[in-house]
Design an enzyme around this catalytic site. Structure first.
Site, PDB file in Angstrom:
ATOM      1  N   GLY A  59      51.177  28.710  47.784  1.00  0.00           N
ATOM      2  CA  GLY A  59      52.222  27.981  48.492  1.00  0.00           C
ATOM      3  C   GLY A  59      52.017  26.484  48.405  1.00  0.00           C
ATOM      4  O   GLY A  59      52.346  25.741  49.337  1.00  0.00           O
ATOM      5  N   GLY A  63      55.433  21.765  52.004  1.00  0.00           N
ATOM      6  CA  GLY A  63      54.814  21.749  53.323  1.00  0.00           C
ATOM      7  C   GLY A  63      53.342  21.399  53.339  1.00  0.00           C
ATOM      8  O   GLY A  63      52.883  20.498  52.623  1.00  0.00           O
ATOM      9  N   ILE A  64      52.602  22.107  54.173  1.00  0.00           N
ATOM     10  CA  ILE A  64      51.167  21.861  54.309  1.00  0.00           C
ATOM     11  C   ILE A  64      50.462  22.048  52.974  1.00  0.00           C
ATOM     12  O   ILE A  64      49.553  21.290  52.631  1.00  0.00           O
ATOM     13  CB  ILE A  64      50.560  22.816  55.365  1.00  0.00           C
ATOM     14  CG1 ILE A  64      51.130  22.517  56.745  1.00  0.00           C
ATOM     15  CG2 ILE A  64      49.044  22.701  55.390  1.00  0.00           C
ATOM     16  CD1 ILE A  64      50.716  23.521  57.807  1.00  0.00           C
ATOM     17  N   GLY A  65      50.881  23.058  52.210  1.00  0.00           N
ATOM     18  CA  GLY A  65      50.238  23.332  50.924  1.00  0.00           C
ATOM     19  C   GLY A  65      50.325  22.159  49.975  1.00  0.00           C
ATOM     20  O   GLY A  65      49.335  21.793  49.329  1.00  0.00           O
ATOM     21  N   TYR A 221      55.216  38.930  62.842  1.00  0.00           N
ATOM     22  CA  TYR A 221      54.471  37.739  62.415  1.00  0.00           C
ATOM     23  C   TYR A 221      53.126  37.663  63.123  1.00  0.00           C
ATOM     24  O   TYR A 221      52.086  37.438  62.481  1.00  0.00           O
ATOM     25  CB  TYR A 221      55.294  36.484  62.709  1.00  0.00           C
ATOM     26  CG  TYR A 221      54.578  35.196  62.399  1.00  0.00           C
ATOM     27  CD1 TYR A 221      54.342  34.811  61.080  1.00  0.00           C
ATOM     28  CD2 TYR A 221      54.133  34.363  63.419  1.00  0.00           C
ATOM     29  CE1 TYR A 221      53.675  33.616  60.796  1.00  0.00           C
ATOM     30  CE2 TYR A 221      53.474  33.174  63.144  1.00  0.00           C
ATOM     31  CZ  TYR A 221      53.249  32.812  61.824  1.00  0.00           C
ATOM     32  OH  TYR A 221      52.591  31.632  61.545  1.00  0.00           O
TER      33      TYR A 221
END
Length: 350
Positions: A59, A63-65, A221
């Site tokens: 990922g 985003g964070i990745g 989740y």
């Protein structure tokens, strides 16, 4: 892309369980935001020179990745960006270079965690081209998705957030072990980006993992994140007892305003709230970076951290009994008799 399929499931948007999970999430979220504010000054991680080491970030195209990829490149690592859309990964890499980050090297590989076949293909390609992997970051994930089954027959949260990363670790562990001997004296690590949402889960529904008959996205989740955390802690302890130097760490990056919130009620009705109370992807990536490279963790494994501090996970995540059950259930789901390159008789955790 995988041939995942939408399947019907009994949805109860106004049931007592649904409301209960919503309440749990608001309380957990509020607590996590308070923790982010309170420990803002501790959420720092100095970069270090890790040239001649190789990292995989799932990922890593958004985003964070993506923010983490930029930081690992600044550490002069070779970074493998693993994502579903290779073109998107290439565009993000170009953006990072245009930001002025010229150090490190990178490749973009296709990886779809909704497909065991894609995971196996990715792992095979990596093992053909790299003799050792020093850092494996399980960052890719989904949140609050409608009911969907993968081509392998598993509910999407369960596969993407837990089974897929577990299978990838199993396939790559034989080339993570050799990286214990590297020029930078860097202890190899497997890092799972998890969530404080694991504390909302009611243990694990071993008899009905998919929750198809009473499906609540927030419950699915939470269950997947608890499973991910239990499995990682268990793996860390097992590797330690087997005298492996490979470390396993889990990290809650904080409440980060990424596209994982797309489609949620909060983002639909009050998107401005997220920009004011949440961490940026950059700040969330700092927390993950700490788990990836900080020398403070060199002699530790099986940790759970938040804001660059080791903290205790939720009660269920500390259960030795659940750790064993989820490890065995994972092997069963993946059709494995043993994990990684170690035989079935390797030492269990204490």
């Amino acid at each position: 892309m995988s041939n995942s399929r939408i399947a019907t499931a009994a949805l109860h948007p106004y049931s007592g369980d649904y409301v209960l999970f919503e309440i749990k999430y608001y309380f957990l979220g509020a607590g996590a935001i308070f923790d982010d504010v309170k420990n803002k000054k501790s959420n720092v991680c100095p970069l270090r020179n890790l040239a001649k080491t190789t990292a995989i970030v799932t990922g890593g195209s958004r985003g964070i990745g993506a923010a983490l990829v930029a930081k690992l490149l600044q550490c002069e690592m070779h970074v493998i960006i693993a994502c579903r859309n290779v073109d998107a990964g290439q565009r993000k890499l170009e953006e990072i270079r245009n930001m002025g980050i010229t150090t490190g090297t990178a490749n973009v590989y296709e990886l779809d965690l909704m497909s065991f076949a894609s995971i196996k293909k990715f792992a095979s390609e990596v093992k053909k081209k790299f003799r050792a992997i020093h850092l494996l970051v399980h960052n890719a994930g989904i949140m609050f998705a409608p009911y969907r089954e993968s081509e392998d027959g598993f509910e999407s949260h369960w596969q993407v957030n837990h089974l897929g990363p577990a299978l990838l670790t199993h396939l790559l562990l034989p080339i993570i072990e050799p990286s214990t001997k590297n020029e930078r004296n860097f202890t190899p690590r497997i890092v799972s980006v998890t969530s404080c949402a694991h504390a909302a889960a009611r243990q694990i529904n071993f008899e009905n993992i998919s929750m198809k008959d009473h499906y609540i996205p927030s419950a699915a989740y939470a269950q997947s994140k608890l499973a991910q955390l239990l499995f990682a802690i268990n793996l860390g302890k097992r590797l330690e007892r087997a005298s492996s130097k490979v470390q396993v760490h889990c990290v809650h990056p904080g409440i980060v305003n990424t596209d994982l919130f797309d489609g949620t009620l909060l983002k639909k009705t009050m998107p401005w709230v997220l920009t004011r109370i949440c961490k940026t992807a950059e700040k969330g990536a700092v927390s993950v970076l700490h788990a990836c490279i900080s020398p403070q963790l060199d002699d530790k494994t099986g940790t759970y951290s938040s804001n660059c501090r080791i903290v205790e996970p939720g009660r269920n995540a500390r259960s030795r009994h659940l750790r064993h059950r989820i490890f065995n259930k994972t092997l069963e789901n993946l059709g494995l008799e043993h994990f990684g390159h170690l035989d079935a008789g390797w030492i269990v955790d204490d």
